[in-house]
Design an enzyme around this catalytic site. Structure first.
Site, PDB file in Angstrom:
ATOM      1  CE  LYS A  94       0.974   1.115   4.365  1.00  0.00           C
ATOM      2  NZ  LYS A  94       1.609   2.473   4.665  1.00  0.00           N
ATOM      3  CE1 TYR A 178      -1.707  -0.668   6.821  1.00  0.00           C
ATOM      4  CE2 TYR A 178      -0.323   1.049   7.553  1.00  0.00           C
ATOM      5  CZ  TYR A 178      -0.408  -0.043   7.075  1.00  0.00           C
ATOM      6  OH  TYR A 178       0.757  -0.766   6.896  1.00  0.00           O
TER       7      TYR A 178
END
Length: 325
Positions: A94, A178
């Site tokens: 990510k 996140y």
């Protein structure tokens, strides 16, 4: 089927991933390694295994099945595209891309080539997170309609990539993504985003985001100049859940019911924790699937769309985006 992985990049998260692979023997094997710094690649291979390659092209031409991309944000798109065009499945750290437009380039190639592509968003694969989902199906608190989470960490080394605008630094893409996952996973796609924050040195050093989703509202924050808690909360009409600090590496949660009951769930991960997403990815590849049902393209799109909208609100443009429409 044992999936042979090549790892591109050999920093901290790559070390954790390699440690995770060692915990799923028979499912995965570290077969190849590349880093621009050959000394670092050699040291990594000495510790974890795998053949050191002298170029990305050489690694992608080898007999690996998949690549794990663990390089700085700005290189994710090009490495993902190159790997899929070389016939390799991709598990990319990510954020999978620095913007939705860049992500669409990756997903277009995934569709064209039929290769498996998944963003490596670890929380959803941890045993605690899975156990919480199962618990709320059996003993629900009603539909989750509000998500709140955040984290801020001022203990960043001055030379860290997260402080470099040319590397898409800042709290949003490093920490905030996140929170975007948690919001999207429980509340669905984003419809409206409002953000306030601070910019310093060309990166966002603090951001507070309120978002409207198809299933409710989220409140997220992330920062690099404050010390902030890492808890998370999910709220429904019949109770709420508190995930303990560092919820993105979920180990424990408490479910508070409106009738006064409390249920404590504790399920610490083993090892590095990254073996769970790796095992899921290996299962997808072994069974011929090209998209994860737990981390689908829709999640990746919605997450980076939230970050794009927040950046627009803050007026944050990375140097490599200057002049682009």
């Amino acid at each position: 089927m044992t999936i042979r992985f090549g790892i591109i990049g050999t920093g901290h998260i790559a070390n954790r991933f390699a440690q995770g692979l060692a915990l799923i023997p028979g499912q995965a094997q570290l077969a190849a390694v590349w880093n621009r710094n050959q000394a670092k690649a050699t040291a990594f291979a000495d510790q974890h295994g795998g053949l050191v390659h002298h170029s990305v092209e050489d690694l992608l031409a080898s007999d690996i099945d998949a690549v794990y991309i663990a390089t700085p944000h700005t290189s994710h798109v090009e490495y993902s595209i190159a790997a899929m065009k070389a016939g390799k499945a991709v598990l990319c750290e990510k954020p999978a891309a620095t913007s939705l437009a860049e992500l669409e380039r990756v997903l277009d190639v995934a569709t064209e080539t039929g290769q498996l592509f998944m963003e490596a968003m670890k929380p959803g694969f941890y045993p605690l997170y899975q156990a919480l989902r199962e618990h709320l199906l059996e003993d629900p608190i009603g539909p989750i309609a509000f998500v709140r989470c955040g984290f801020a960490n001022p203990n960043v080394a001055p030379d860290h990539a997260v402080l470099k605008p040319e590397m898409a630094g800042g709290g949003l893409l490093d920490i905030g993504i996140y929170g975007a996952f948690l919001a999207v996973d429980w509340l669905g796609g984003v419809q409206n985003v409002q953000a306030l924050g601070r910019l310093n040195g060309g990166v966002d050093t603090f951001a507070s985001i309120n978002s409207q989703h198809s299933g409710g509202i989220s409140q997220l924050y992330c920062g690099l100049d404050l010390a902030g808690s890492g808890e998370a909360m999910l709220a429904g009409p019949d109770g709420h859940v508190v995930l303990d600090e560092k919820w993105w590496n979920p180990t424990a949660a408490t479910v508070f019911y409106k009738d006064g009951r409390k249920v404590r769930l504790e399920m610490p991960p083993t090892g590095s924790g990254l073996q769970y997403e790796a095992a899921h990815f290996c299962h997808l590849l072994s069974t011929g699937q090209s998209e994860s049902p737990l981390m689908p393209y829709a999640h990746s799109r919605a997450m980076i769309a939230m970050m794009d909208a927040a950046r627009a609100e803050l007026g944050l443009v990375y140097p490599f985006e200057a002049g682009k429409p």
